[in-house]
Design a protein around this motif. Structure first.
Motif, PDB file in Angstrom:
ATOM      1  N   ILE A 153       0.873  -1.171   0.000  1.00 27.30           N
ATOM      2  CA  ILE A 153       0.000   0.000   0.000  1.00 27.30           C
ATOM      3  C   ILE A 153       0.911   1.221   0.000  1.00 27.30           C
ATOM      4  N   LEU A 154       0.828   2.029  -1.038  1.00 25.15           N
ATOM      5  CA  LEU A 154       1.737   3.157  -1.199  1.00 25.15           C
ATOM      6  C   LEU A 154       1.259   4.367  -0.407  1.00 25.15           C
ATOM      7  N   ASN A 155       2.231   5.136   0.092  1.00 27.46           N
ATOM      8  CA  ASN A 155       1.910   6.372   0.783  1.00 27.46           C
ATOM      9  C   ASN A 155       1.798   7.508  -0.241  1.00 27.46           C
ATOM     10  N   PRO A 156       1.324   8.699   0.169  1.00 29.34           N
ATOM     11  CA  PRO A 156       1.131   9.791  -0.797  1.00 29.34           C
ATOM     12  C   PRO A 156       2.376  10.157  -1.590  1.00 29.34           C
ATOM     13  N   ALA A 157       3.545  10.148  -0.958  1.00 27.03           N
ATOM     14  CA  ALA A 157       4.770  10.482  -1.688  1.00 27.03           C
ATOM     15  C   ALA A 157       5.068   9.433  -2.759  1.00 27.03           C
ATOM     16  N   GLN A 158       4.870   8.176  -2.420  1.00 24.19           N
ATOM     17  CA  GLN A 158       5.086   7.107  -3.398  1.00 24.19           C
ATOM     18  C   GLN A 158       4.072   7.196  -4.534  1.00 24.19           C
ATOM     19  N   LEU A 159       2.839   7.559  -4.213  1.00 22.22           N
ATOM     20  CA  LEU A 159       1.818   7.681  -5.257  1.00 22.22           C
ATOM     21  C   LEU A 159       2.159   8.800  -6.232  1.00 22.22           C
ATOM     22  N   THR A 160       2.734   9.870  -5.735  1.00 24.49           N
ATOM     23  CA  THR A 160       3.168  10.957  -6.619  1.00 24.49           C
ATOM     24  C   THR A 160       4.239  10.463  -7.584  1.00 24.49           C
ATOM     25  N   ALA A 187     -13.149  -1.083 -10.194  1.00 27.55           N
ATOM     26  CA  ALA A 187     -12.156  -0.945  -9.130  1.00 27.55           C
ATOM     27  C   ALA A 187     -12.449   0.275  -8.266  1.00 27.55           C
ATOM     28  N   GLY A 188     -12.214   0.123  -6.971  1.00 30.08           N
ATOM     29  CA  GLY A 188     -12.397   1.224  -6.037  1.00 30.08           C
ATOM     30  C   GLY A 188     -12.297   0.702  -4.625  1.00 30.08           C
ATOM     31  N   PRO A 189     -12.197   1.574  -3.647  1.00 30.00           N
ATOM     32  CA  PRO A 189     -12.063   1.118  -2.267  1.00 30.00           C
ATOM     33  C   PRO A 189     -13.274   0.302  -1.831  1.00 30.00           C
ATOM     34  N   THR A 239     -10.926 -13.426 -15.635  1.00 28.65           N
ATOM     35  CA  THR A 239     -12.314 -13.824 -15.424  1.00 28.65           C
ATOM     36  C   THR A 239     -12.437 -14.277 -13.974  1.00 28.65           C
ATOM     37  N   GLY A 240     -13.617 -14.175 -13.420  1.00 29.64           N
ATOM     38  CA  GLY A 240     -13.773 -14.553 -12.023  1.00 29.64           C
ATOM     39  C   GLY A 240     -15.167 -14.259 -11.507  1.00 29.64           C
ATOM     40  N   ARG A 241     -15.359 -14.513 -10.223  1.00 32.31           N
ATOM     41  CA  ARG A 241     -16.656 -14.328  -9.584  1.00 32.31           C
ATOM     42  C   ARG A 241     -16.638 -13.054  -8.741  1.00 32.31           C
ATOM     43  N   PRO A 242     -17.668 -12.234  -8.861  1.00 27.13           N
ATOM     44  CA  PRO A 242     -17.707 -10.996  -8.076  1.00 27.13           C
ATOM     45  C   PRO A 242     -17.826 -11.288  -6.590  1.00 27.13           C
ATOM     46  N   GLY A 243     -17.356 -10.342  -5.794  1.00 26.42           N
ATOM     47  CA  GLY A 243     -17.472 -10.473  -4.356  1.00 26.42           C
ATOM     48  C   GLY A 243     -16.442 -11.376  -3.729  1.00 26.42           C
ATOM     49  N   ARG A 244     -15.477 -11.831  -4.511  1.00 32.28           N
ATOM     50  CA  ARG A 244     -14.446 -12.733  -3.999  1.00 32.28           C
ATOM     51  C   ARG A 244     -13.082 -12.060  -4.021  1.00 32.28           C
ATOM     52  N   GLY A 245     -12.173 -12.546  -3.170  1.00 35.00           N
ATOM     53  CA  GLY A 245     -10.787 -12.110  -3.229  1.00 35.00           C
ATOM     54  C   GLY A 245     -10.481 -10.901  -2.362  1.00 35.00           C
ATOM     55  N   TYR A 246      -9.288 -10.403  -2.523  1.00 38.91           N
ATOM     56  CA  TYR A 246      -8.739  -9.309  -1.724  1.00 38.91           C
ATOM     57  C   TYR A 246      -9.595  -8.049  -1.847  1.00 38.91           C
ATOM     58  N   THR A 247      -9.811  -7.370  -0.732  1.00 36.19           N
ATOM     59  CA  THR A 247     -10.552  -6.120  -0.719  1.00 36.19           C
ATOM     60  C   THR A 247      -9.616  -4.956  -1.040  1.00 36.19           C
ATOM     61  N   LEU A 248      -9.982  -4.143  -2.012  1.00 33.65           N
ATOM     62  CA  LEU A 248      -9.129  -3.053  -2.473  1.00 33.65           C
ATOM     63  C   LEU A 248      -9.106  -1.913  -1.461  1.00 33.65           C
ATOM     64  N   ARG A 249      -7.916  -1.310  -1.314  1.00 31.38           N
ATOM     65  CA  ARG A 249      -7.704  -0.220  -0.369  1.00 31.38           C
ATOM     66  C   ARG A 249      -7.010   0.944  -1.068  1.00 31.38           C
ATOM     67  N   PRO A 250      -7.287   2.180  -0.658  1.00 28.49           N
ATOM     68  CA  PRO A 250      -6.558   3.316  -1.226  1.00 28.49           C
ATOM     69  C   PRO A 250      -5.049   3.146  -1.050  1.00 28.49           C
ATOM     70  N   GLY A 251      -4.311   3.460  -2.102  1.00 29.82           N
ATOM     71  CA  GLY A 251      -2.862   3.297  -2.082  1.00 29.82           C
ATOM     72  C   GLY A 251      -2.387   2.035  -2.762  1.00 29.82           C
ATOM     73  N   LEU A 252      -3.328   1.134  -3.104  1.00 23.08           N
ATOM     74  CA  LEU A 252      -2.964  -0.090  -3.828  1.00 23.08           C
ATOM     75  C   LEU A 252      -2.811   0.218  -5.309  1.00 23.08           C
ATOM     76  N   LEU A 253      -1.749  -0.273  -5.911  1.00 21.23           N
ATOM     77  CA  LEU A 253      -1.558  -0.176  -7.356  1.00 21.23           C
ATOM     78  C   LEU A 253      -1.800  -1.536  -7.995  1.00 21.23           C
ATOM     79  N   LEU A 254      -2.522  -1.520  -9.099  1.00 18.68           N
ATOM     80  CA  LEU A 254      -2.796  -2.746  -9.858  1.00 18.68           C
ATOM     81  C   LEU A 254      -2.477  -2.510 -11.329  1.00 18.68           C
ATOM     82  N   ILE A 303      -5.714   2.723  -6.648  1.00 20.09           N
ATOM     83  CA  ILE A 303      -6.978   2.808  -5.922  1.00 20.09           C
ATOM     84  C   ILE A 303      -6.939   4.080  -5.072  1.00 20.09           C
ATOM     85  N   THR A 304      -7.968   4.897  -5.204  1.00 18.37           N
ATOM     86  CA  THR A 304      -8.045   6.166  -4.480  1.00 18.37           C
ATOM     87  C   THR A 304      -9.206   6.107  -3.482  1.00 18.37           C
TER      88      THR A 304
END
Length: 260
Positions: free
Chosen positions: A4-11, A144-146, A190-205, A244-245
Motif C-alpha cells: 500500500i503506497l503512501n502519498p509520496a510514493q503515489l506521486t 475498481a475502487g475502495p 475472469t472470475g466471480r464478483p465479491g471474492r478475493g482481496y478487498t481493495l484499499r486506497p494506495g494499492l496499485l494494480l 486505488i483512491t
C-alpha cells in the motif's frame, strides 16, 4: 507481497506511469512498415535511460521464463501475445503488434501494454480483438475502487471478453505493482464478483486483458520467453496501471498530454 503506497510514493507512481505511456506513444508512432523489432527495443532503451529510469525487464528472471529477459520492452507480433522477446523481424503491413513496457523510477514501477495494427491494412478480426481488450480494460477499471474485491474486477473483464466470444486463459493476468513489477494480488481475466482481496486506497494494480482469437492455450517459443496462441491465431493485449483512491481508481499510465 501486497504493498500500500503512501502519498509520496503515489506521486512518484504518477510520474513513472506518465513516462511509460509517453514512451509507448512514441514507439507506436515509430513502428511502421519496415521497422525492425530490435530497433524498437533500442529506442525504448534510449528513452528509459534518458529519463533516468530503470527497465523492469532487462534482469527479469521469473521461473516461467528462460532468463534473464535481456531486453527493454516486450514486442509481440500477430500470434504472439505475452513476453514477446525482441528479435530480428521487420514489421509488415497488417501486422498486429503488442508493445508491453514496465519501467521503474523513483523506486516505483508502472506497467502498460498497447496493441495496434501496423500500416494501412485493417483486418477486421484484429480490429475486433483490440477493441474487446480495450473495452474489457475500461470495464475492469470501472469496477475498481475502495471496498471492491479483486473478483469484481475479474468478473467485469471476463464478462466483456466472453460476450465478445473469446476464450479466456487464466494462467496469466493482472497483478499488484509497486516497488517491484510483479506483486500480489493476482488479477485473473475472469472470475466471480465479491471474492478475493478487498481493495484499499494506495494499492496499485496492473490490469491486463488479453485474448487469442480461437483458443485459450499458449505455447512457448524456442527462445524460452515468447508466448503464442497454440493454433497460430492472432492475439491482442491492453494494459494500464491504476491506483486505488479514496473515491475510485486513477489511471496512471496515460500520456502526459492526455492526463486530466
Amino acid at each position: 507481497m501486497i504493498e500500500i503506497l503512501n502519498p509520496a510514493q503515489l506521486t512518484r507512481a504518477k510520474d513513472t506511469g506518465a513516462l511509460v505511456a509517453d514512451i509507448l506513444r512514441t514507439l507506436k508512432s515509430r513502428s511502421t512498415v519496415g521497422t525492425n523489432l530490435l530497433d524498437i527495443d533500442r529506442w525504448a532503451q534510449a528513452m528509459i535511460v534518458e529519463a533516468g529510469a530503470l527497465s523492469c525487464y532487462v534482469d527479469y528472471e521469473p521461473s516461467f521464463g528462460r532468463g534473464p529477459f535481456g531486453h527493454y520492452i516486450c514486442t509481440a507480433v500477430n500470434d504472439a501475445v505475452l513476453h514477446g522477446l525482441p528479435h530480428d523481424y521487420t514489421l509488415a503491413d497488417g501486422d498486429l503488434l503488442t508493445l508491453d513496457l514496465a519501467v521503474s523510477k523513483g523506486g516505483v514501477a508502472a506497467d502498460s501494454a498497447i496493441s495496434f495494427i501496423v500500416g494501412d491494412s485493417r483486418p477486421s478480426e484484429s480490429v475486433a480483438m483490440i477493441s474487446a481488450t480495450e473495452r474489457a480494460l475500461s470495464a475492469g477499471i470501472a469496477a475498481a475502487g475502495p471496498g471492491a474485491r479483486i473478483g469484481d474486477i475479474s468478473h467485469a473483464i471476463g464478462s466483456v471478453l466472453s460476450e465478445a466470444g473469446y476464450p479466456i486463459n487464466t494462467e496469466f493476468g493482472g497483478h499488484g505493482i509497486g516497488s517491484t513489477m510483479h506483486q500480489d494480488p493476482h488479477v485473473s481475466n475472469t472470475g466471480r464478483p465479491g471474492r478475493g482481496y478487498t481493495l484499499r486506497p494506495g494499492l496499485l494494480l496492473a490490469l491486463e486483458p488479453w485474448v487469442m482469437a480461437d483458443t485459450a492455450e499458449l505455447v512457448t517459443d524456442a527462445d524460452g520467453w515468447t508466448l503464442r496462441s497454440a493454433t497460430g491465431c492472432r492475439t491482442a493485449h491492453s494494459e494500464h496501471t491504476i491506483a486505488i483512491t479514496d473515491d475510485g481508481a486513477e489511471i496512471l499510465t496515460l500520456p502526459t498530454r492526455t492526463r486530466p
